[in-house]
Motif scaffolding. Sequence first.
Motif, PDB file in Angstrom:
ATOM      1  N   ASP A  92      36.226  33.427  55.746  1.00 36.19           N
ATOM      2  CA  ASP A  92      36.345  33.131  57.152  1.00 36.19           C
ATOM      3  C   ASP A  92      37.731  33.286  57.839  1.00 36.19           C
ATOM      4  OD1 ASP A  92      33.619  33.051  57.670  1.00 36.19           O
ATOM      5  OD2 ASP A  92      33.402  30.955  56.851  1.00 36.19           O
ATOM      6  N   ARG A  93      38.536  33.832  57.384  1.00 29.94           N
ATOM      7  CA  ARG A  93      40.009  34.061  57.786  1.00 29.94           C
ATOM      8  C   ARG A  93      40.577  35.710  57.710  1.00 29.94           C
ATOM      9  NH1 ARG A  93      42.867  30.789  52.872  1.00 29.94           N
ATOM     10  NH2 ARG A  93      42.476  32.228  51.268  1.00 29.94           N
ATOM     11  N   GLY A 109      43.231  31.490  60.873  1.00 29.41           N
ATOM     12  CA  GLY A 109      41.642  30.981  61.011  1.00 29.41           C
ATOM     13  C   GLY A 109      41.139  30.226  59.833  1.00 29.41           C
ATOM     14  N   ASN A 110      40.063  29.729  60.379  1.00 28.69           N
ATOM     15  CA  ASN A 110      38.873  29.164  59.190  1.00 28.69           C
ATOM     16  C   ASN A 110      37.561  29.296  59.875  1.00 28.69           C
ATOM     17  OD1 ASN A 110      38.727  26.994  61.334  1.00 28.69           O
ATOM     18  ND2 ASN A 110      40.822  26.278  60.632  1.00 28.69           N
ATOM     19  N   ASN A 111      36.542  28.525  59.120  1.00 29.83           N
ATOM     20  CA  ASN A 111      35.211  28.726  59.597  1.00 29.83           C
ATOM     21  C   ASN A 111      34.859  27.895  60.914  1.00 29.83           C
ATOM     22  OD1 ASN A 111      32.285  27.099  59.329  1.00 29.83           O
ATOM     23  ND2 ASN A 111      32.343  29.481  58.876  1.00 29.83           N
ATOM     24  N   GLY A 112      34.215  28.386  61.682  1.00 35.78           N
ATOM     25  CA  GLY A 112      33.827  27.838  63.046  1.00 35.78           C
ATOM     26  C   GLY A 112      33.475  28.726  64.352  1.00 35.78           C
ATOM     27  N   SER A 116      40.051  31.406  67.385  1.00 38.27           N
ATOM     28  CA  SER A 116      40.978  31.516  66.136  1.00 38.27           C
ATOM     29  C   SER A 116      40.044  31.144  64.887  1.00 38.27           C
ATOM     30  CB  SER A 116      42.104  30.667  65.962  1.00 38.27           C
ATOM     31  OG  SER A 116      43.254  31.542  67.011  1.00 38.27           O
ATOM     32  N   GLN A 117      38.792  31.031  64.932  1.00 33.98           N
ATOM     33  CA  GLN A 117      37.972  30.665  64.054  1.00 33.98           C
ATOM     34  C   GLN A 117      36.840  31.655  63.776  1.00 33.98           C
ATOM     35  OE1 GLN A 117      36.173  26.952  65.490  1.00 33.98           O
ATOM     36  NE2 GLN A 117      37.500  25.659  63.850  1.00 33.98           N
TER      37      GLN A 117
END
Length: 372
Positions: A92-93, A109-112, A116-117
């Motif tokens: 997830d990035r 990014g990261n999960n969400g 920017s997720q």
Amino acid sequence: MIGSESWNRHHLRNQARSMGSMADSKTYYLKRVGRIICPLFFLALIVSCERPSSTLNEIYFTPIQPDDELDSPAVYHGNNEAWIVVTGKDGDRLSVYDANSGKKVRVIGNNGDGFSQFAYPNGIWIEDDLMIIVERDNHRLQLFRLPDFEPLGFIGETELATPYGINVLYDSEGQLDVFVTDSEYVIDKDPDEVHGRRIRHWKLTVKGDAISHTLVNTFGDITGPGMLYEVESIFADRQHNRLMIADEQENVIKVYTMDGDFTGIILAKGRFTGDPEGIALYKCGENDGVWIFTDQSHDRNRFHLFDRKSLEYMETFTMSQTTNTDGIWLTQKPTGRFSDGVFCALNNDKNVSVVNVSSFKEAMPNLFRCDG
């Protein structure tokens, strides 16, 4: 009692019948064997004809990322930098690498579901300083301004179900045509409605940090040979009014117009041994060039080449170490030490391999030297 003359005639008739029966048996046997051998012969002939004629050597590989399940790369050309940006479905990035060396620059990014997720980012497109990421599980497109990775907004949140591939190109008025594939599941839904919205087409305008967009078309044949099943990669050629769509269920490339009409043309039928994945176009001027279609496989990973204008099959090539390729990206813009541009290919979901475009010209000069 049979006389000698009658006996001879009777014996000859029986012998003829016996020989005829043997001949019929042999004919039957040969026909049965022929039905088995002939297809195998022609299959072997086809495979031998499709044997890759060229193998290209990778210049470098980016660092391995075993847990991200990388999907698709794209190249950004900045004023002072050139990057390869790659989507990571499980991570997830996004991972960013220096295009000249392959060294990692940063992770985004990261999960969400916020700015920017990401949730299962797969498709990616970079056009000038605009980057668009397809998020399958957030059912949207997320837009960024490069080189700062500034979020600009979202598209498709109410329209997309299971988006995958993306292609973006300018029209004559400076607007962007955005084509996105959608492999929405058919279970418990009207199949005609689902198959009829396999492709979404937006018009996009970006001015500064403001974006405006309009959904102008939703299409996909619901019957016949142009019906779209499992769609991922997509690529438009405005000069020839063509839209190449990879259908992974039928393992072919189906050709539509940019207005959403099936042309009746199906490419590479029977040629793919794996999944049809990434698509790229090498351009020679306005009208000529070469289509590159990825044939994803762990043991027979290949790339099929078709003429841009005639759509005739030309050749197949491989890469020395690259396998199980998903997304690809080709740029003909000079990129640092790569004066002719670079070709990027996913390698087994873990990293990206890079080939100098000049290698295409050296290995297959009859196809990739635009000057003949």
